[in-house]
Design a protein around this motif. Structure first.
Motif, PDB file in Angstrom:
ATOM      1  N   GLU A  31       0.849  -1.194   0.000  1.00  0.00           N
ATOM      2  CA  GLU A  31       0.000   0.000   0.000  1.00  0.00           C
ATOM      3  C   GLU A  31       0.882   1.242   0.000  1.00  0.00           C
ATOM      4  N   SER A  32       0.585   2.140  -0.917  1.00  0.00           N
ATOM      5  CA  SER A  32       1.396   3.330  -1.120  1.00  0.00           C
ATOM      6  C   SER A  32       0.471   4.506  -1.423  1.00  0.00           C
ATOM      7  N   PRO A  33       0.917   5.732  -1.190  1.00  0.00           N
ATOM      8  CA  PRO A  33       0.114   6.884  -1.632  1.00  0.00           C
ATOM      9  C   PRO A  33      -0.174   6.852  -3.131  1.00  0.00           C
ATOM     10  N   ALA A  34       0.652   6.127  -3.894  1.00  0.00           N
ATOM     11  CA  ALA A  34       0.436   5.999  -5.333  1.00  0.00           C
ATOM     12  C   ALA A  34      -0.675   5.019  -5.659  1.00  0.00           C
ATOM     13  N   ALA A 100       8.614   7.675  -9.121  1.00  0.00           N
ATOM     14  CA  ALA A 100       9.827   7.361  -8.369  1.00  0.00           C
ATOM     15  C   ALA A 100       9.502   7.035  -6.917  1.00  0.00           C
ATOM     16  N   ARG A 101       8.556   7.773  -6.350  1.00  0.00           N
ATOM     17  CA  ARG A 101       8.161   7.514  -4.963  1.00  0.00           C
ATOM     18  C   ARG A 101       7.531   6.142  -4.825  1.00  0.00           C
ATOM     19  N   ALA A 102       6.761   5.712  -5.828  1.00  0.00           N
ATOM     20  CA  ALA A 102       6.173   4.372  -5.797  1.00  0.00           C
ATOM     21  C   ALA A 102       7.259   3.304  -5.778  1.00  0.00           C
ATOM     22  N   LEU A 117      17.565  -1.023 -11.151  1.00  0.00           N
ATOM     23  CA  LEU A 117      16.221  -0.876 -11.709  1.00  0.00           C
ATOM     24  C   LEU A 117      16.253  -1.261 -13.183  1.00  0.00           C
ATOM     25  N   ALA A 118      15.566  -2.342 -13.525  1.00  0.00           N
ATOM     26  CA  ALA A 118      15.483  -2.829 -14.905  1.00  0.00           C
ATOM     27  C   ALA A 118      14.098  -2.495 -15.438  1.00  0.00           C
ATOM     28  N   PHE A 119      13.951  -1.260 -15.935  1.00  0.00           N
ATOM     29  CA  PHE A 119      12.654  -0.738 -16.372  1.00  0.00           C
ATOM     30  C   PHE A 119      12.679  -0.516 -17.887  1.00  0.00           C
ATOM     31  N   SER A 120      11.494  -0.393 -18.476  1.00  0.00           N
ATOM     32  CA  SER A 120      11.436  -0.225 -19.929  1.00  0.00           C
ATOM     33  C   SER A 120      10.462   0.872 -20.332  1.00  0.00           C
ATOM     34  N   CYS A 121      10.724   1.427 -21.513  1.00  0.00           N
ATOM     35  CA  CYS A 121       9.881   2.443 -22.160  1.00  0.00           C
ATOM     36  C   CYS A 121       9.567   3.580 -21.184  1.00  0.00           C
ATOM     37  N   ALA A 122       8.297   3.954 -21.039  1.00  0.00           N
ATOM     38  CA  ALA A 122       7.929   5.079 -20.183  1.00  0.00           C
ATOM     39  C   ALA A 122       8.362   4.857 -18.742  1.00  0.00           C
ATOM     40  N   ASN A 123       8.322   3.614 -18.273  1.00  0.00           N
ATOM     41  CA  ASN A 123       8.732   3.341 -16.901  1.00  0.00           C
ATOM     42  C   ASN A 123      10.195   3.700 -16.659  1.00  0.00           C
ATOM     43  N   GLY A 124      10.988   3.709 -17.719  1.00  0.00           N
ATOM     44  CA  GLY A 124      12.380   4.077 -17.580  1.00  0.00           C
ATOM     45  C   GLY A 124      12.577   5.481 -17.036  1.00  0.00           C
ATOM     46  N   PHE A 125      11.613   6.361 -17.297  1.00  0.00           N
ATOM     47  CA  PHE A 125      11.733   7.733 -16.789  1.00  0.00           C
ATOM     48  C   PHE A 125      11.522   7.789 -15.282  1.00  0.00           C
ATOM     49  N   TYR A 126      10.687   6.898 -14.748  1.00  0.00           N
ATOM     50  CA  TYR A 126      10.549   6.821 -13.297  1.00  0.00           C
ATOM     51  C   TYR A 126      11.844   6.300 -12.674  1.00  0.00           C
ATOM     52  N   ALA A 127      12.495   5.365 -13.357  1.00  0.00           N
ATOM     53  CA  ALA A 127      13.781   4.861 -12.877  1.00  0.00           C
ATOM     54  C   ALA A 127      14.835   5.969 -12.892  1.00  0.00           C
ATOM     55  N   LEU A 128      14.837   6.760 -13.969  1.00  0.00           N
ATOM     56  CA  LEU A 128      15.782   7.871 -14.060  1.00  0.00           C
ATOM     57  C   LEU A 128      15.539   8.890 -12.957  1.00  0.00           C
ATOM     58  N   ARG A 129      14.250   9.204 -12.688  1.00  0.00           N
ATOM     59  CA  ARG A 129      13.961  10.161 -11.614  1.00  0.00           C
ATOM     60  C   ARG A 129      14.355   9.563 -10.259  1.00  0.00           C
ATOM     61  N   ALA A 130      14.147   8.280 -10.056  1.00  0.00           N
ATOM     62  CA  ALA A 130      14.560   7.653  -8.806  1.00  0.00           C
ATOM     63  C   ALA A 130      16.071   7.779  -8.622  1.00  0.00           C
ATOM     64  N   ALA A 131      16.821   7.572  -9.709  1.00  0.00           N
ATOM     65  CA  ALA A 131      18.276   7.694  -9.638  1.00  0.00           C
ATOM     66  C   ALA A 131      18.699   9.136  -9.369  1.00  0.00           C
ATOM     67  N   GLN A 132      17.934  10.099  -9.896  1.00  0.00           N
ATOM     68  CA  GLN A 132      18.221  11.511  -9.639  1.00  0.00           C
ATOM     69  C   GLN A 132      18.012  11.853  -8.181  1.00  0.00           C
ATOM     70  N   THR A 133      16.871  11.419  -7.631  1.00  0.00           N
ATOM     71  CA  THR A 133      16.483  11.863  -6.298  1.00  0.00           C
ATOM     72  C   THR A 133      17.191  11.101  -5.186  1.00  0.00           C
ATOM     73  N   ALA A 134      17.555   9.849  -5.427  1.00  0.00           N
ATOM     74  CA  ALA A 134      18.212   9.053  -4.387  1.00  0.00           C
ATOM     75  C   ALA A 134      19.292   8.170  -5.008  1.00  0.00           C
ATOM     76  N   PRO A 135      20.365   8.776  -5.496  1.00  0.00           N
ATOM     77  CA  PRO A 135      21.417   8.000  -6.170  1.00  0.00           C
ATOM     78  C   PRO A 135      22.064   6.951  -5.269  1.00  0.00           C
ATOM     79  N   HIS A 136      22.009   7.145  -3.966  1.00  0.00           N
ATOM     80  CA  HIS A 136      22.593   6.177  -3.043  1.00  0.00           C
ATOM     81  C   HIS A 136      21.776   4.895  -2.972  1.00  0.00           C
TER      82      HIS A 136
END
Length: 295
Positions: A31-34, A100-102, A117-136
């Motif tokens: 369960e997530s806010p998303a 990314a929060r999801a 994160l092994a994501f594809s197509c549009a989902n890849g942008f959520y992976a990119l944002r996740a890497a931006q916001t929490a690279p660690h």
């Protein structure tokens, strides 16, 4: 209104959804806010690899690939909110930050600190944002068919029917014609002559049990994002690009280098939009090579 409508429609049609969770011991809901996110945690050793299906594909499409990877990694596979059996919340608008929060909500629920994160197509942008916001927390990215955001916007204007780009109208159209849209998408995304039975059987079965295919929601969500929203990412990154994907014939795969200049782009010239499913053994071998190079 558009996100609220998506939430209402998906819940109305999700009568058979819980059976898709109860039937597999490794499956659970997060369960997530998303929204309410369906997750398969196949276990295995560390490090962790997270795979997200590209709708209308669902977790069940990835059974073979998951088996290839679960012996070496903790393999996690989940449907993004609004796709598969993951129902979106009324406030989920498919923004980069929400997506990314999801991802992090799933990792947190499973007690996973760091993952590839092994994501594809549009989902890849959520992976990119996740890497931006929490690279660690994002060890590396292993993408499929994810160009730059500007190239994705151009792809949307070329490929996606205009009603789907209109809030509310798009949500109604996507829900009413979800089965037809899934069938048409496979016809375009896969190479000519491909036997589509594997893809259609699983997606139709999932849709009949109440699976989501909120195509309008994700299209509108990404179109709202400014081109500058995806900044330069320093995370190790490999992208696999299917050369026979007719939906992306006019898309430059190397446009990803705009935001990930060091990305290693590997072409699967005999594949369409789903190299991870079309050639799972080759894809798994490449992923293992990618993982072996990580510090």
């Amino acid at each position: 209104m558009a996100s609220l409508l998506d939430s209402m429609l998906t819940r109305w049609s999700a009568s058979g959804r819980m059976a898709a969770v109860a039937g597999t011991p490794a499956m659970r809901m997060v369960e997530s806010p998303a929204g309410s996110i369906r997750v398969l945690d196949a276990g295995g050793g560390m490090p962790c690899v997270v795979v997200v299906p590209d709708g209308p594909n669902v977790i069940e499409h990835y059974e073979h690939l998951s088996a290839l990877l679960a012996a070496d990694y903790r393999l996690v596979c989940f449907d993004m909110p609004g796709f598969g059996m993951s129902l979106p919340s009324p406030s989920y608008r498919h923004s980069l930050d929400q997506g990314a929060r999801a991802v992090f909500d799933v990792l947190d629920a499973l007690g996973i600190e760091r993952a590839t994160l092994a994501f594809s197509c549009a989902n890849g942008f959520y992976a990119l944002r996740a890497a931006q916001t929490a690279p660690h927390r994002v060890v590396s990215l292993f993408l499929v068919q994810t160009p730059s955001l500007s190239a994705m916007h151009a792809w949307t204007m070329r490929t996606v029917p205009w009603p789907l780009r209109i809030p509310v109208l798009g949500q109604l159209a996507a829900w009413a014609f979800r089965l037809k849209a899934a069938t048409a998408w496979y016809a375009m995304a896969l190479p000519r002559g491909t036997d589509r039975t594997f893809y259609l059987h699983r997606s139709r079965h999932a849709l009949a049990r109440g699976a989501c295919f909120c195509l309008a929601g994700v299209v509108q969500g990404l179109l709202r994002e400014a081109i500058s929203a995806v900044e330069v990412v320093g995370t190790p990154c490999t992208m696999v690009w299917g050369g026979l994907d007719r939906s992306h014939l006019a898309t430059n795969a190397r446009s990803l280098l705009d935001c990930v200049p060091h990305a290693d782009i590997i072409h699967f010239e005999d594949c369409g939009h789903f190299p991870d499913l079309e050639q799972p053994e080759r894809y798994a071998a490449l992923l293992k090579q990618h993982m072996a190079k990580l510090p």
